[in-house]
Every structure is written in structure tokens, then in C-alpha cells.
Design a protein around this motif. Structure first.
Motif, PDB file in Angstrom:
ATOM      1  N   PHE A 112       0.867  -1.178   0.000  1.00  0.00           N
ATOM      2  CA  PHE A 112       0.000   0.000   0.000  1.00  0.00           C
ATOM      3  C   PHE A 112       0.902   1.226   0.000  1.00  0.00           C
ATOM      4  O   PHE A 112       2.035   1.171   0.482  1.00  0.00           O
ATOM      5  CB  PHE A 112      -0.895  -0.001   1.244  1.00  0.00           C
ATOM      6  CG  PHE A 112      -2.012  -1.009   1.178  1.00  0.00           C
ATOM      7  CD1 PHE A 112      -3.222  -0.688   0.589  1.00  0.00           C
ATOM      8  CD2 PHE A 112      -1.848  -2.287   1.693  1.00  0.00           C
ATOM      9  CE1 PHE A 112      -4.249  -1.608   0.514  1.00  0.00           C
ATOM     10  CE2 PHE A 112      -2.872  -3.221   1.633  1.00  0.00           C
ATOM     11  CZ  PHE A 112      -4.078  -2.875   1.034  1.00  0.00           C
TER      12      PHE A 112
ATOM     13  N   ASP B 246     -12.420   4.047  -3.299  1.00  0.00           N
ATOM     14  CA  ASP B 246     -10.979   4.188  -3.501  1.00  0.00           C
ATOM     15  C   ASP B 246     -10.230   3.043  -2.816  1.00  0.00           C
ATOM     16  O   ASP B 246      -9.261   2.505  -3.366  1.00  0.00           O
ATOM     17  CB  ASP B 246     -10.502   5.537  -2.951  1.00  0.00           C
ATOM     18  CG  ASP B 246      -9.002   5.722  -3.125  1.00  0.00           C
ATOM     19  OD1 ASP B 246      -8.547   5.883  -4.272  1.00  0.00           O
ATOM     20  OD2 ASP B 246      -8.283   5.680  -2.094  1.00  0.00           O
TER      21      ASP B 246
ATOM     22  N   ARG C 196      -7.430   0.425  -4.276  1.00  0.00           N
ATOM     23  CA  ARG C 196      -6.095   0.302  -3.665  1.00  0.00           C
ATOM     24  C   ARG C 196      -5.806  -1.144  -3.248  1.00  0.00           C
ATOM     25  O   ARG C 196      -4.690  -1.626  -3.407  1.00  0.00           O
ATOM     26  CB  ARG C 196      -5.972   1.227  -2.457  1.00  0.00           C
ATOM     27  CG  ARG C 196      -5.843   2.693  -2.828  1.00  0.00           C
ATOM     28  CD  ARG C 196      -5.820   3.547  -1.560  1.00  0.00           C
ATOM     29  NE  ARG C 196      -5.938   4.945  -1.861  1.00  0.00           N
ATOM     30  CZ  ARG C 196      -4.910   5.782  -1.958  1.00  0.00           C
ATOM     31  NH1 ARG C 196      -3.680   5.352  -1.757  1.00  0.00           N
ATOM     32  NH2 ARG C 196      -5.117   7.051  -2.243  1.00  0.00           N
TER      33      ARG C 196
END
Length: 190
Positions: free
Chosen positions: A48, A140, A144
């Protein structure tokens, strides 16, 4: 109402503190638990984006490295879910260990950052973010997670392998996953 994800994180943290060790992946890397789904992963392989700390986030969440799990943009500001590892010292004077934190929802505008609360508070009766922000943030987040885990199929495989079910997630999170093409079963596969 406390989310099942937060309770799972608490149980994992309690187990780690009682055992005096941290969950370690092959090769000696500490395992992370994400703050939205509760999936375990190695930050060395599941990547991430990293979070740029401010004084506020270092003060409230510690100085360790943190990752971004989802953001909602609005003009020059954003609201993001972040989490990282924190160092915990045992009461008995043993070695300090690293463990995943519960994560935080952070409002950011320019260099100013404000910690709003833990991610599960987005689903409270009086949530810490608006429904519009929560929906944008979750959409979002799904994108991700797909990128970080290496694609839609790889994320789906982890959800299945770790036996994540719809009952373990707030309804808006399960809906965002479904909209992103990820299936979360009603029951864990046998």
C-alpha cells in the motif's frame, strides 16, 4: 456499535500481547492487519502507499511507518484511512514488539492533519464522516486493495483463503467490494 473488524483486531492485539511475540511471516517480517477488511498480509509483499506523517498523526498514532488504505478527495483536502505498526513494550520488562494498530481516519488539508477516529466509527449511528465521503473512501479503498494485492483475482483469493464473510463487514464495505468486482461470500467456504 463496534465493528467486527475492530473486535478481530483487538483480539489479535490481545493474543500478541499475551504471547509476547508478534505474528511473523516467513523471513522474519511482521504481519500487518488492514483496518477495513481485517485481512492479514506482509507489507513487504502487499504494498500500500506510505503515509506522510504530520505532528498530529505522530502524536496520536506513533512514529512508525503507516500506509494508506483509502482516500476521498474533495478539492484541496482529503479524508484517508491509514494504519501501521506500533511498538509495544511488555509490562514485565521484556523486549518491545511491533503489532498492527487499529488504524485511523485522518482529515488532511495542505500540511494540516487531524485524526478523526478509528475506521469503524465511519459506520456509527453518528459517523465521523459523511455518507458521501465514506462511499468515495470505500470505493478508492477497493481499488487500492486490488492494486496492493496484485490484482482482482489475487485479492479474491486472499478473501477466500482468510475466510472473510459479508457478516464480518459493515454493509457499505461489502457493497463497495461487490461494486469493484470482488465477491464476499455470505458464509465461509468449508
Amino acid at each position: 456499535m463496534k465493528s467486527i473488524v475492530r473486535n478481530a483486531l483487538r483480539c489479535a492485539a490481545l493474543a500478541l500481547s499475551l504471547s509476547g511475540t508478534v505474528a511473523v511471516a516467513d523471513g522474519g517480517t511482521a504481519m500487518m492487519t488492514d483496518p477495513l477488511l481485517g485481512l492479514s498480509f506482509s507489507p513487504d509483499t502487499v504494498r500500500f502507499p506510505t503515509w506522510q506523517d504530520s505532528h498530529a498523526t505522530r502524536r496520536d498514532l506513533g512514529s512508525g511507518r503507516k500506509w494508506v488504505f483509502g482516500c476521498a478527495q474533495s478539492g484541496d483536502s482529503s479524508t484517508c484511512v491509514i494504519a501501521g505498526m506500533r511498538t509495544v513494550k511488555s509490562d514485565g520488562g521484556g523486549e518491545a514488539v511491533s503489532e498492527p494498530d487499529f488504524g485511523a481516519v485522518v482529515y488532511r488539508r495542505g500540511t494540516m492533519q487531524q485524526v478523526l477516529g478509528t475506521p469503524d466509527r465511519m459506520f456509527d449511528a453518528k459517523p465521523i464522516v459523511s455518507e458521501r465521503v465514506r462511499k468515495a473512501l470505500l470505493n478508492d479503498a477497493v481499488a487500492r486493495y486490488i492494486r496492493a494485492f496484485g490484482g482482482q483475482q489475487a485479492l479474491q483469493a486472499q478473501i477466500n483463503a482468510q475466510r472473510l464473510t459479508r457478516d464480518a463487514l459493515p454493509a457499505p464495505t461489502a457493497e463497495a467490494l461487490q461494486a469493484g468486482g470482488i465477491t464476499v461470500p455470505a458464509e465461509a467456504p468449508r
